[in-house]
Write a protein that holds these residues in place. Structure first.
Motif, PDB file in Angstrom:
ATOM      1  N   SER A   1       5.093   8.506   4.263  1.00 24.67           N
ATOM      2  CA  SER A   1       3.647   8.619   3.475  1.00 24.67           C
ATOM      3  C   SER A   1       3.542   6.570   2.625  1.00 24.67           C
ATOM      4  CB  SER A   1       3.649   9.493   2.278  1.00 24.67           C
ATOM      5  OG  SER A   1       3.038  10.836   2.733  1.00 24.67           O
ATOM      6  N   THR A   2       5.205   6.078   2.258  1.00 22.59           N
ATOM      7  CA  THR A   2       4.761   5.233   1.809  1.00 22.59           C
ATOM      8  C   THR A   2       4.471   3.784   2.699  1.00 22.59           C
ATOM      9  OG1 THR A   2       6.904   6.012   0.538  1.00 22.59           O
ATOM     10  CG2 THR A   2       6.298   3.296   1.090  1.00 22.59           C
ATOM     11  N   LEU A   3       4.538   4.865   4.523  1.00 20.33           N
ATOM     12  CA  LEU A   3       4.168   3.333   4.983  1.00 20.33           C
ATOM     13  C   LEU A   3       2.910   2.999   5.114  1.00 20.33           C
ATOM     14  CD1 LEU A   3       5.234   1.645   7.592  1.00 20.33           C
ATOM     15  CD2 LEU A   3       4.589   3.090   9.148  1.00 20.33           C
ATOM     16  N   LEU A   4       2.040   4.586   4.854  1.00 17.19           N
ATOM     17  CA  LEU A   4       0.440   4.373   5.153  1.00 17.19           C
ATOM     18  C   LEU A   4       0.029   3.862   3.674  1.00 17.19           C
ATOM     19  CD1 LEU A   4      -0.538   8.306   6.262  1.00 17.19           C
ATOM     20  CD2 LEU A   4      -0.021   6.047   7.526  1.00 17.19           C
ATOM     21  N   GLY A   5       0.592   3.954   2.752  1.00 11.61           N
ATOM     22  CA  GLY A   5       0.354   3.639   2.006  1.00 11.61           C
ATOM     23  C   GLY A   5       0.172   1.820   1.681  1.00 11.61           C
ATOM     24  N   LEU A   6       2.003   1.617   2.656  1.00 11.17           N
ATOM     25  CA  LEU A   6       1.474   0.090   2.466  1.00 11.17           C
ATOM     26  C   LEU A   6       0.671  -0.730   3.391  1.00 11.17           C
ATOM     27  CD1 LEU A   6       5.181  -0.122   3.524  1.00 11.17           C
ATOM     28  CD2 LEU A   6       4.729  -1.524   1.832  1.00 11.17           C
ATOM     29  N   ILE A   7      -0.529   0.334   4.483  1.00  8.65           N
ATOM     30  CA  ILE A   7      -1.224   0.051   5.374  1.00  8.65           C
ATOM     31  C   ILE A   7      -2.478  -0.126   4.526  1.00  8.65           C
ATOM     32  CG2 ILE A   7      -2.444   0.834   7.564  1.00  8.65           C
ATOM     33  CD1 ILE A   7      -0.126   1.504   8.517  1.00  8.65           C
ATOM     34  N   ALA A   8      -2.296   0.852   3.369  1.00 10.36           N
ATOM     35  CA  ALA A   8      -3.814   1.182   3.108  1.00 10.36           C
ATOM     36  C   ALA A   8      -3.948   0.184   1.381  1.00 10.36           C
ATOM     37  CB  ALA A   8      -4.158   2.527   1.892  1.00 10.36           C
ATOM     38  N   GLY A   9      -2.587  -0.301   1.236  1.00  7.80           N
ATOM     39  CA  GLY A   9      -2.540  -1.761   0.182  1.00  7.80           C
ATOM     40  C   GLY A   9      -2.235  -0.769  -1.127  1.00  7.80           C
ATOM     41  N   THR A  10      -2.522   0.498  -1.236  1.00 10.73           N
ATOM     42  CA  THR A  10      -1.963   1.045  -2.386  1.00 10.73           C
ATOM     43  C   THR A  10      -0.282   1.682  -2.639  1.00 10.73           C
ATOM     44  OG1 THR A  10      -1.195   3.399  -1.411  1.00 10.73           O
ATOM     45  CG2 THR A  10      -3.719   2.697  -2.013  1.00 10.73           C
ATOM     46  N   VAL A  11       0.221   0.874  -1.889  1.00  5.06           N
ATOM     47  CA  VAL A  11       2.289   0.475  -2.118  1.00  5.06           C
ATOM     48  C   VAL A  11       2.102  -1.220  -1.948  1.00  5.06           C
ATOM     49  CG1 VAL A  11       4.206   1.145  -1.614  1.00  5.06           C
ATOM     50  CG2 VAL A  11       2.318   3.178  -1.983  1.00  5.06           C
ATOM     51  N   GLN A  12       2.936  -1.430  -3.222  1.00  2.22           N
ATOM     52  CA  GLN A  12       3.826  -2.562  -2.884  1.00  2.22           C
ATOM     53  C   GLN A  12       4.515  -3.115  -1.765  1.00  2.22           C
ATOM     54  OE1 GLN A  12       0.674  -5.656  -2.368  1.00  2.22           O
ATOM     55  NE2 GLN A  12      -1.122  -3.544  -3.117  1.00  2.22           N
ATOM     56  N   PRO A  13       5.326  -4.383  -1.200  1.00  2.00           N
ATOM     57  CA  PRO A  13       6.420  -4.327  -0.975  1.00  2.00           C
ATOM     58  C   PRO A  13       7.371  -4.923  -1.249  1.00  2.00           C
ATOM     59  CG  PRO A  13       5.053  -6.110   1.092  1.00  2.00           C
ATOM     60  CD  PRO A  13       3.930  -5.101  -0.854  1.00  2.00           C
ATOM     61  N   THR A  14       8.279  -4.824  -1.405  1.00  2.00           N
ATOM     62  CA  THR A  14       9.428  -5.590  -3.317  1.00  2.00           C
ATOM     63  C   THR A  14       9.639  -6.727  -1.913  1.00  2.00           C
ATOM     64  OG1 THR A  14      10.583  -2.693  -2.540  1.00  2.00           O
ATOM     65  CG2 THR A  14      11.976  -5.684  -3.109  1.00  2.00           C
ATOM     66  N   SER A  15       9.407  -6.811  -0.341  1.00  2.00           N
ATOM     67  CA  SER A  15       9.749  -7.990   0.292  1.00  2.00           C
ATOM     68  C   SER A  15       8.812  -8.537   1.457  1.00  2.00           C
ATOM     69  CB  SER A  15      11.482  -8.806   0.548  1.00  2.00           C
ATOM     70  OG  SER A  15      12.286  -7.004   0.866  1.00  2.00           O
ATOM     71  N   GLY A  16       8.849  -9.317   2.272  1.00  2.00           N
ATOM     72  CA  GLY A  16       8.066  -9.001   3.662  1.00  2.00           C
ATOM     73  C   GLY A  16       6.309  -9.456   2.843  1.00  2.00           C
ATOM     74  N   ARG A  17       5.714  -9.815   3.752  1.00  2.00           N
ATOM     75  CA  ARG A  17       4.420  -9.896   4.152  1.00  2.00           C
ATOM     76  C   ARG A  17       3.708  -8.807   4.963  1.00  2.00           C
ATOM     77  NH1 ARG A  17       2.676 -15.923   6.715  1.00  2.00           N
ATOM     78  NH2 ARG A  17       0.828 -15.018   6.561  1.00  2.00           N
ATOM     79  N   ILE A  18       2.716  -8.562   3.978  1.00  2.00           N
ATOM     80  CA  ILE A  18       1.329  -7.872   5.043  1.00  2.00           C
ATOM     81  C   ILE A  18      -0.018  -8.845   4.956  1.00  2.00           C
ATOM     82  CG2 ILE A  18       0.278  -5.010   5.148  1.00  2.00           C
ATOM     83  CD1 ILE A  18       2.667  -3.859   3.141  1.00  2.00           C
ATOM     84  N   ARG A  19      -0.065  -8.787   6.454  1.00  2.00           N
ATOM     85  CA  ARG A  19      -1.553  -9.536   6.600  1.00  2.00           C
ATOM     86  C   ARG A  19      -2.116  -8.563   7.055  1.00  2.00           C
ATOM     87  NH1 ARG A  19      -0.723 -14.334  10.283  1.00  2.00           N
ATOM     88  NH2 ARG A  19       0.464 -12.901  11.674  1.00  2.00           N
ATOM     89  N   ARG A  20      -4.106  -8.436   6.866  1.00  2.00           N
ATOM     90  CA  ARG A  20      -5.105  -7.228   7.090  1.00  2.00           C
ATOM     91  C   ARG A  20      -5.839  -8.404   7.851  1.00  2.00           C
ATOM     92  NH1 ARG A  20      -2.671  -5.642   2.630  1.00  2.00           N
ATOM     93  NH2 ARG A  20      -2.023  -3.759   2.321  1.00  2.00           N
ATOM     94  N   GLY A  21      -6.628  -7.299   8.945  1.00  2.00           N
ATOM     95  CA  GLY A  21      -7.731  -8.025   8.672  1.00  2.00           C
ATOM     96  C   GLY A  21      -8.567  -8.644   8.083  1.00  2.00           C
ATOM     97  N   SER A  22      -9.720  -9.366   8.501  1.00  2.00           N
ATOM     98  CA  SER A  22     -11.039  -9.499   7.414  1.00  2.00           C
ATOM     99  C   SER A  22     -11.957  -8.819   7.707  1.00  2.00           C
ATOM    100  CB  SER A  22     -11.468 -11.067   7.514  1.00  2.00           C
ATOM    101  OG  SER A  22     -11.772 -11.075   8.484  1.00  2.00           O
ATOM    102  N   THR A  23     -12.024  -7.440   8.759  1.00  2.00           N
ATOM    103  CA  THR A  23     -13.131  -6.819   8.868  1.00  2.00           C
ATOM    104  C   THR A  23     -12.401  -5.443   8.615  1.00  2.00           C
ATOM    105  OG1 THR A  23     -12.271  -6.988  11.509  1.00  2.00           O
ATOM    106  CG2 THR A  23     -13.964  -8.622  10.903  1.00  2.00           C
ATOM    107  N   VAL A  24     -11.248  -5.645   8.120  1.00  2.00           N
ATOM    108  CA  VAL A  24     -10.546  -3.705   8.236  1.00  2.00           C
ATOM    109  C   VAL A  24     -11.198  -2.730   7.080  1.00  2.00           C
ATOM    110  CG1 VAL A  24      -8.447  -2.744   8.015  1.00  2.00           C
ATOM    111  CG2 VAL A  24      -8.499  -4.312   9.200  1.00  2.00           C
ATOM    112  N   ARG A  25     -11.623  -1.810   7.612  1.00  2.00           N
ATOM    113  CA  ARG A  25     -12.460  -1.072   6.758  1.00  2.00           C
ATOM    114  C   ARG A  25     -11.605   0.315   6.927  1.00  2.00           C
ATOM    115  NH1 ARG A  25     -18.946  -0.408   5.897  1.00  2.00           N
ATOM    116  NH2 ARG A  25     -17.786   1.147   4.693  1.00  2.00           N
ATOM    117  N   LEU A  26     -10.598   0.857   5.908  1.00  2.00           N
ATOM    118  CA  LEU A  26      -9.674   1.667   6.015  1.00  2.00           C
ATOM    119  C   LEU A  26     -10.243   2.983   5.669  1.00  2.00           C
ATOM    120  CD1 LEU A  26      -6.428   2.171   6.336  1.00  2.00           C
ATOM    121  CD2 LEU A  26      -6.383   2.172   4.297  1.00  2.00           C
ATOM    122  N   GLY A  27     -10.118   3.797   6.276  1.00  2.00           N
ATOM    123  CA  GLY A  27     -10.667   4.898   5.416  1.00  2.00           C
ATOM    124  C   GLY A  27      -9.166   6.293   5.394  1.00  2.00           C
TER     125      GLY A  27
END
Length: 601
Positions: free
Chosen positions: A327-353
């Motif tokens: 569930s933490t991994l899903l939170g990182l994908i959704a942006g509801t959880v922030q990583p301690t280190s590293g980088r997350i890039r999302r496409g500008s057209t992504v609409r998450l459900g």
């Protein structure tokens, strides 16, 4: 003939608003492994409760063979919150006694090895209590086990352990199992008979879930064909029809060949190339990229140095033990959880459900009626080329029209899950993340959900302990193991092997040895020599030729019985006897084929 263990005769059970069981007669015999399926509310748990003497029917009776011991796991436990985990499972038995019992050690290792032995039951989570209750039941000696949703709160590994335990718990042909579960993989692994509870009746089917589905399709096809013939006769020869033709009473046993004929004209589940093309058009080339992402809570490292690229149109399943970070991994994908280190890039057209386990999407509309919620959206959803309105889509998900007037907060867990999925789809996301979508949902509803997801063009990430659903809707699987994300080319089976036999670090392997120790180049699988492998392959080929001939004979016998004079009972009886003999020979050959195939796999 197998001896009956528990028999229910002419059972009638009703509640103030409906009749659940109407003059039902069923029995559990030695060697039975019975899965109970049906829609939520149709009476599965009620039937289990009646047969295990937890519920008293208004009419009929339940009898047990003398001395039969029945163990029951209901959906709520009666554990004493003040006792320890150990006491709840083994009672006051001295340690040398329970520790010396192989079954007790196996159950404890399979279900509660991660729980502190001295922890109080009151300190446990709901899922942990459930595992303790199941362990306390399984260490006992029972002739019949009646289990109501035993896989709830178990992860994929725990479910696989439970299936293996139940398969080997009793000697072949002894003991009895009744299990209510929505886990279709589990039904296939454990059960040899399926009871479908519907409309106050119990209809038996041979085999596990897959066999049940194919037999139900065949049953519906026969009914439809019978109705079409009846209508035709009504138009042509009404007078003759009134005299009535004798009904066919024989029901052919399920066969793979018959199933293949049933689904010969059914298109593939998904068109991956077309879905990927549509996904790229909606998403562009970038969805979500995780680059060397780590996350820790205090001293606890949940994810470590994860690099993962989600591509347009990918359908990915995530596996892992409870608490591993899914569930933490899903939170990182959704942006509801922030990583301690590293980088997350999302496409500008992504609409998450995101469909989570807490029904958070419904929190603000609990007081609204379902029809009011649907009226606020005019979006349509395309399924198999047809545009469906929200109400039609909800009905396709098994929602009864009377419930459209219910308030959202009053819906059952399964109904909330359907509404939650509907609103998610209607929000038109191009990336969907599902966190345990199978919770609170019956098998028919799961099939409807999977059908909708098949035609959805986007990127899909699913976290689920439901192995059947995971393998059905995703095309690749990953696992979180010790904080790392690992691709599983071999799917769920590879994950279970990893959990059972963790890979040794490279330094621990002998130099120059890439395979398992002790496996020489001259030996084949299972240690067979070349001559032995040739002999086994020759026998397999011979069996396959014989099975082809038997299959053709079965088809011919079915045709003869269909065309035979229904009044010639002796002739029909002779054909039926021959059919049973041929099918038994085919069944024996199939078992031998499986044994040999495992040797050369």
């Amino acid at each position: 003939m197998a001896a009956p263990l528990v028999v229910g005769e002419a059972i009638h059970l009703e509640y103030p608003t409906r009749v659940v069981l109407d003059s039902v007669t069923v029995g559990v015999q030695e060697g039975d492994r019975i899965g109970i399926v049906g829609r939520n509310g149709d009476g599965k748990s009620s039937l289990l409760g009646v047969l295990s003497a937890l519920i008293e029917p208004q009419a009929g009776r339940v009898t047990r063979r003398g001395g039969v011991r029945v163990g029951v796991l209901s959906q709520s436990d009666d554990l004493d919150p003040a006792v320890s985990v150990g006491a709840a499972i083994v009672g006051d038995r001295p340690e040398h006694e329970w520790a010396g019992d192989a079954r007790t050690r196996e159950v404890i290792g399979g279900l509660v090895a991660d729980l502190p032995w001295e922890a109080r039951v009151a300190e446990l989570s709901g899922g942990q209590r459930r595992r303790v209750a199941l362990a306390a039941l399984l260490v006992g000696q029972w002739d019949v086990l009646a289990l109501d949703e035993p896989t709830n709160h178990l992860d994929v590994e725990g479910i696989a352990w439970l299936a293996a335990h139940l398969r080997g718990r009793w000697p072949k042909g002894s003991g009895g199992l009744l299990v209510v579960t929505h886990d279709r993989w589990f039904l296939d692994e454990v059960c040899t008979t399926t009871w479908e509870v519907h409309d106050g009746t119990v209809e038996p089917f041979e085999g596990g879930y897959a066999a049940y589905v194919l037999q139900r399709v065949e049953r519906d096809r026969i009914r439809a064909a019978t109705e079409a013939r009846r209508q035709n006769l009504m138009r042509k020869e009404l007078a003759w029809l009134r005299r009535g033709a004798p009904a066919r009473t024989s029901k052919p046993r399920f066969r793979i060949e018959a199933a293949n004929r049933l689904i010969a004209d059914v298109p593939p589940v998904r068109n991956p190339i077309e879905l990927q093309r549509l996904a790229v058009a909606r998403l562009g080339k970038q969805v979500v990229d995780l680059e060397r992402v780590s996350l820790r809570y205090g001293e606890h490292e949940v994810l470590r140095d994860v690099t993962w690229r989600l591509a347009p149109g990918e359908r990915t399943g995530i596996l892992g033990a409870n608490g591993s970070g899914k569930s933490t991994l899903l939170g990182l994908i959704a942006g509801t959880v922030q990583p301690t280190s590293g980088r997350i890039r999302r496409g500008s057209t992504v609409r998450l459900g995101l469909l989570d386990q807490q029904f958070s999407q419904l929190a603000d509309i609990g007081g609204d009626r379902v029809r009011e919620v649907l009226a606020r959206t005019q979006t349509t959803f395309t399924v198999e080329g047809k545009d469906l309105t929200p109400a039609q889509l909800l009905e396709r998900l098994g929602f009864d029209r009377p419930h459209l007037s219910s308030r959202v907060a009053e819906l059952s867990g399964g109904q909330k899950r359907r509404l939650q999925l509907l609103l998610l789809l209607l929000s038109e996301p191009n990336l969907i993340a599902l966190d345990e979508p199978a919770n609170d949902v019956d098998a028919d509803m799961l099939a409807a959900m999977e059908d909708l997801l098949d035609s959805w063009p986007g990127t899909l990430v699913v976290v689920s302990h439901d192995r059947y659903m995971l393998e059905r809707v995703t095309d690749q699987q990953y696992a979180i193991v010790n904080g790392s994300l690992r691709h599983l080319p071999g799917g769920v089976d590879e994950y279970l092997r990893l959990r059972r036999d963790p890979p040794a670090p490279p330094s621990a392997r002998p130099t120059g040895q890439s395979g398992p120790p002790g496996q020489g180049a001259a030996a084949g699988p299972a240690g067979l020599s070349g001559a032995e492998r040739r002999a086994v392959s020759k026998e397999i080929a011979s069996i396959e030729r014989r099975l082809d001939r038997l299959t053709a004979e079965v088809a011919s016998l079915h045709e003869q019985m269909a065309d035979h004079d229904q009044g010639d009972y002796e002739g029909l009886h002779a054909l039926a006897d021959r059919l049973r003999a041929v099918e038994q020979e085919a069944s024996d050959l199939e078992e031998r084929w499986l044994e040999l195939s495992e040797l050369v796999a």
